[in-house]
Design a protein around this motif. Structure first.
Motif, PDB file in Angstrom:
ATOM      1  N   ARG A 170       0.825  -1.198   0.000  1.00 14.22           N
ATOM      2  CA  ARG A 170       0.000   0.000   0.000  1.00 14.22           C
ATOM      3  C   ARG A 170       0.864   1.255   0.000  1.00 14.22           C
ATOM      4  O   ARG A 170       0.554   2.242  -0.682  1.00 14.22           O
ATOM      5  CB  ARG A 170      -0.943   0.008   1.207  1.00 14.22           C
ATOM      6  N   GLU A 171       1.989   1.231   0.751  1.00 13.20           N
ATOM      7  CA  GLU A 171       2.899   2.380   0.747  1.00 13.20           C
ATOM      8  C   GLU A 171       3.502   2.583  -0.637  1.00 13.20           C
ATOM      9  O   GLU A 171       3.717   3.713  -1.076  1.00 13.20           O
ATOM     10  CB  GLU A 171       3.994   2.188   1.797  1.00 13.20           C
ATOM     11  N   HIS A 190       0.185   6.625   5.805  1.00 11.01           N
ATOM     12  CA  HIS A 190       1.112   5.995   4.848  1.00 11.01           C
ATOM     13  C   HIS A 190       2.225   6.962   4.455  1.00 11.01           C
ATOM     14  O   HIS A 190       3.399   6.567   4.360  1.00 11.01           O
ATOM     15  CB  HIS A 190       0.350   5.540   3.598  1.00 11.01           C
TER      16      HIS A 190
END
Length: 886
Positions: free
Chosen positions: A828-829, A859
């Motif tokens: 996701r990052e 994030h």
């Protein structure tokens, strides 16, 4: 209604002078705001702090579109506000009849349609007060377009609801404390204006103005006009300070006081007789019942009134404004001023504010009552910890009779452990000796006199660097006069200081802990901060960094006793700054050291300023700012020598010698070696570990490897015996450098491995600071799997996150196989990073990934941490360097 006339001068920033001081740290904060999803950056401070200039500097550096709008009182008419805003945004001139709602709809539509970031800069926002006009800006803040960043300058709080922005972390505030100039900035400002200032002149400018930019500009203008000499002669400085104040007072009368109502001016003049006040004291002095309302009015106008929430007297005026008001009242009605001082003294004494009460008696020239108060409350004065005021009123006492008053003599002697004034301490010794010879000391507790003499003499030995003599003096005094008292606690503090200077940590910690417990049991505050600093420094050396950090954070908490904050807070800021520097957080450390410097400048320079300058130099050196470090260390040495603080002079000299080695400064090295050998002849091996360590680095520089190795061996024995992890870390780096000189890479890596493991275990973050920065290539090699196998480095590397922290600053340039040792990005990052690279804002990322805005911010903060970046641009640059982006 007539259509308002457009004022075209409201749409341009003020002209920046050719000689303008750069404020890179503040400008960087403003530039980073949009990346942190800040909607409103509010620069809030009283008149004359350079708010408009800062905004103009920011606008001059903007590459994206922006508009400037300077508000005035006429903008409180909604039509005037909207018409000017419409023009500021470059929209076509409206055709009559002009409709406010239509204009506003056009403005909103224009802002919503922006495809790139747009900055709207609002100057003098405090002048917008009417509800109907403010509602338009409220709408912008409540329902802001995605690419809008608002930047505003304001005196006091704007008449806008901002709490929802605070809640969502979309409000950034730059206040007067951040806008105030430090000593280094004053020197730089003088330089850009063609004036070479000496440090003493910069200190006078800062301490008198508390960094208020207009006050400093008045002083620079006067000096340029009248040609004051560059020397630090006392008379020239006094004359410049006096004439500067006269101009400042005129400025205050014209710009600040003239528009005030008679009740507000009456109120201000009467509270100006005290250094701090609360609503009750203000009511007593002013004779008015509505003091809370008047105080709120002052705060709303931002009339140089400061609120100190954790102090008993919670309000204070800026010293220059207070002096202006006081001078006006004294010239007009001197009898009333004396009456107000006595009235304040009575009120303060009744409520046990002893130090401020004594100060008021001194200002009233009521010396009989002053001596009686000191006689009765000397212990309370010392326990309150207001050593600033004690020194002030002792200096004001007239006549030899007062000087030979026993209680006064002991009280004055007790301030020496704070002021560090060697000449003053010597005078105290002579005075007490004279009283002993005359047998004019109280017969009830004769040991108190001898204990006082003992702590004075041992303090002089500690400050002078004669540590063994200081230890002997304390031991002899405690054997002969063991009766427990505050003086015996001070004796133990002096012994702990000498022991710590010699690297004997365990005994130093034992003495300091006992002294702190004894003083706290007696109800002392303030003095105890010095012991807290010493204990914190010992803990840092022992590798107990978390414990030291908790100690200094606790000092910053509100005090249960309600005791005031004062000079002693310097020790908390100094200690916290040292923790942050060891954790490799130099920007935060710089802030702490700046706070400490501001406090030190309000007190005799021998008390704290040279120590603050030393740690500021360490911070500069840690960041590779060697010229700034050299200047700070040279100034610290100058002051230390001037005030005969030879222990500090030698300590600073040792650090300066290490810098000279890095810069190959042969002249300094040779001069320092002469001083080092003098100390070696006089004190033998009883030198500070810093001096021995510096001598080892110098010997290596001179090609005397054998001598450097022997010194390192001796220091290692001391470090191991005392569990001095900080010294062990320095010695590992020295060993690595010595092994590298001999071409023994395996031994050099083994030494660095010990340093790395120690730093990771204890939380030290300064491996790449100072000399360690020159070993960067070896550190890069050290963390590669191939090298660890080749050189039999079997110990597991520290956890990835800890490794990245310890080697902070190394990661963007490490080889690709080292990248795997750093903390990886989650899928996701990586998604967020790719969208950042495409220029998407936080809301666009949230919409595209179907996640909340707060999750996006989490994030992004993780990305900043893992990539060792402070903003989006730095994060993207690091990601490209590490090949994390296609």
């Amino acid at each position: 209604m007539n259509r308002p006339v457009l004022k075209l001068n409201k749409f341009r920033p003020p002209r920046l002078p050719v000689a303008t001081l750069a404020r890179p740290a503040l400008l960087q904060r403003l530039r980073e705001a949009p990346q942190r999803d800040v909607l409103l950056s509010l620069v809030r401070a009283p008149l004359g702090y350079g708010k408009s200039t800062l905004l103009a500097q920011y606008a001059a550096g903007l590459e994206s579109p922006w508009a400037w709008y300077r508000l005035d009182s006429g903008d409180n008419q909604p039509l005037a506000l909207i018409l000017h805003l419409h023009h500021a945004l470059g929209l076509p001139a409206p055709q009559p009849p002009v409709n406010v709602d239509c204009l506003w709809a056009a403005i909103v539509g224009h802002l919503e349609g922006l495809q790139s970031r747009f900055t709207l800069i609002l100057d003098d926002l405090h002048l917008l007060r009417s509800g109907p006009a403010c509602r338009y800006l409220e709408e912008l803040l409540q329902h802001s377009p995605g690419n809008l960043h608002l930047l505003a300058a304001c005196e006091g709080e704007p008449a806008l609801p901002l709490n929802h922005l605070r809640r969502d972390q979309r409000l950034q505030t730059v206040d007067a404390l951040e806008l105030a100039l430090g000593s280094e900035e004053i020197l730089e400002l003088g330089q850009v204006r063609g004036q070479v200032l000496d440090s003493d002149l910069a200190y006078v400018m800062r301490s008198g103005s508390e960094g208020w930019i207009s006050g400093i500009l008045f002083a620079l203008a006067l000096r340029a006009e009248q040609g004051y000499p560059d020397t630090s002669r006392r008379e020239a400085l006094r004359l410049l300070a006096q004439q500067t104040f006269e101009h400042v007072a005129g400025y205050f009368r014209e710009e600040v006081l003239r528009p005030l109502s008679a009740p507000l001016l009456h109120f201000l003049e009467r509270v100006a007789v005290v250094r701090a006040f609360d609503a009750d004291l203000a009511a007593s002095l002013s004779g008015t019942d509505n003091t809370p309302l008047l105080i709120r009015q002052l705060q709303n106008r931002d009339l140089f009134i400061q609120q100190r929430g954790d102090e008993r007297l919670v309000y204070r005026l800026h010293p220059l404004l207070r002096r202006t008001l006081y001078q006006s009242l004294r010239q007009r009605d001197p009898g009333r001023v004396s009456q107000l001082h006595r009235q304040a003294a009575d009120w303060l004494m009744e409520r046990h504010h002893y130090t401020e009460a004594v100060y008021q008696l001194g200002r009233a020239r009521d010396f009989n009552r002053l001596l009686a108060a000191i006689e009765r409350h000397s212990f309370d004065l010392l326990r309150e910890g207001e050593v600033n005021a004690i020194v002030d009123f002792l200096a004001d006492l007239p006549g030899e009779d007062a000087a030979d008053h026993f209680t006064l003599a002991v009280t004055e002697a007790s301030t020496v452990i704070v002021t560090n004034d060697v000449s003053h301490a010597s005078r105290c010794l002579r005075r007490l000796d004279r009283l002993v010879r005359r047998r004019e000391t109280p017969g009830r507790r004769p040991e108190r006199v001898h204990q006082t003499l003992g702590f004075l003499r041992s303090r002089l030995a500690a400050l002078g660097g004669n540590f063994s003599h200081g230890l002997n003096l304390v031991d002899r005094t405690l054997r002969q006069y063991p009766q427990a008292s505050a003086a015996t606690a001070v004796l133990r503090f002096n012994r702990a200081s000498c022991l710590f200077a010699l690297g004997r940590l365990h005994r130093a910690r034992e003495d300091a802990t006992r002294a702190l417990a004894e003083l706290e049991a007696l109800g002392f505050v303030g003095y105890t901060n010095m012991l807290q600093l010493l204990l914190g420094q010992i803990e840092l050396a022992l590798g107990l960094i978390d414990l030291a950090e908790q100690r200094f954070l606790a000092l910053g908490q509100p005090r249960p006793s309600g005791a005031p904050r004062n000079f002693y807070d310097l020790f908390q800021h100094l200690g916290q700054g040292q923790v942050l520097l060891l954790r490799n957080r130099p920007a935060q450390a710089a802030h702490c050291f700046s706070l400490a410097e501001a406090l030190a400048l309000d007190f005799p320079h021998c008390a704290g300023l040279p120590w603050v300058l030393h740690h500021q130099a360490c911070r500069h050196a840690a960041q590779g700012e060697l010229a700034q470090a050299r200047a700070r260390w040279d100034e610290a040495r100058r002051l230390a020598r001037q005030f005969k603080l030879f222990a500090l002079y030698r300590q600073v000299g040792a650090w300066r010698a290490r810098l000279a080695v890095r810069e190959s400064d042969s002249d300094y090295i040779l001069a320092w070696l002469e001083e080092w050998h003098w100390c070696r002849r006089h004190y033998g091996a009883e030198l500070q570990p810093e001096e021995w360590l510096a001598y080892a680095w110098v010997q290596r520089h001179l090609g005397q490897q054998g001598s450097a190795e022997q010194i390192a061996l001796n220091l290692r024995e001391l470090a191991q015996a005392e569990d001095n992890h900080q010294l062990q870390l320095d010695l590992h780096l020295l060993d690595a450098a010595l092994h590298q000189d001999k071409g023994d890479r395996a031994a050099a890596l083994a030494s660095l491995e010990q340093a790395l493991q120690l730093a990771a275990r204890d939380g030290y973050g300064q491996l790449l600071q100072f000399e360690g920065g020159e070993l960067g290539e070896l550190f890069r090699l050290l963390v590669t799997p191939q090298a660890r196998r080749q050189y039999d480095l079997d110990q597991p590397l520290p956890p990835r996150e800890r490794l990245a922290t310890v080697l902070q600053g190394l990661s963007p340039n490490v080889p690709r196989d080292v990248q795997r040792q750093l903390e990886p990005l989650t899928p996701r990052e990586q998604d967020v990073l790719r969208r950042m690279a495409r220029g998407q804002g936080n809301q666009q990322i949230a919409d595209g990934l179907y996640i909340s805005l707060s999750t996006v911010k989490t994030h992004i903060n993780n990305l900043f941490r893992k990539l060792n970046a402070s903003d989006r641009d730095a994060a993207l640059q690091a990601a490209r360097t590490l090949n994390l982006l296609d």
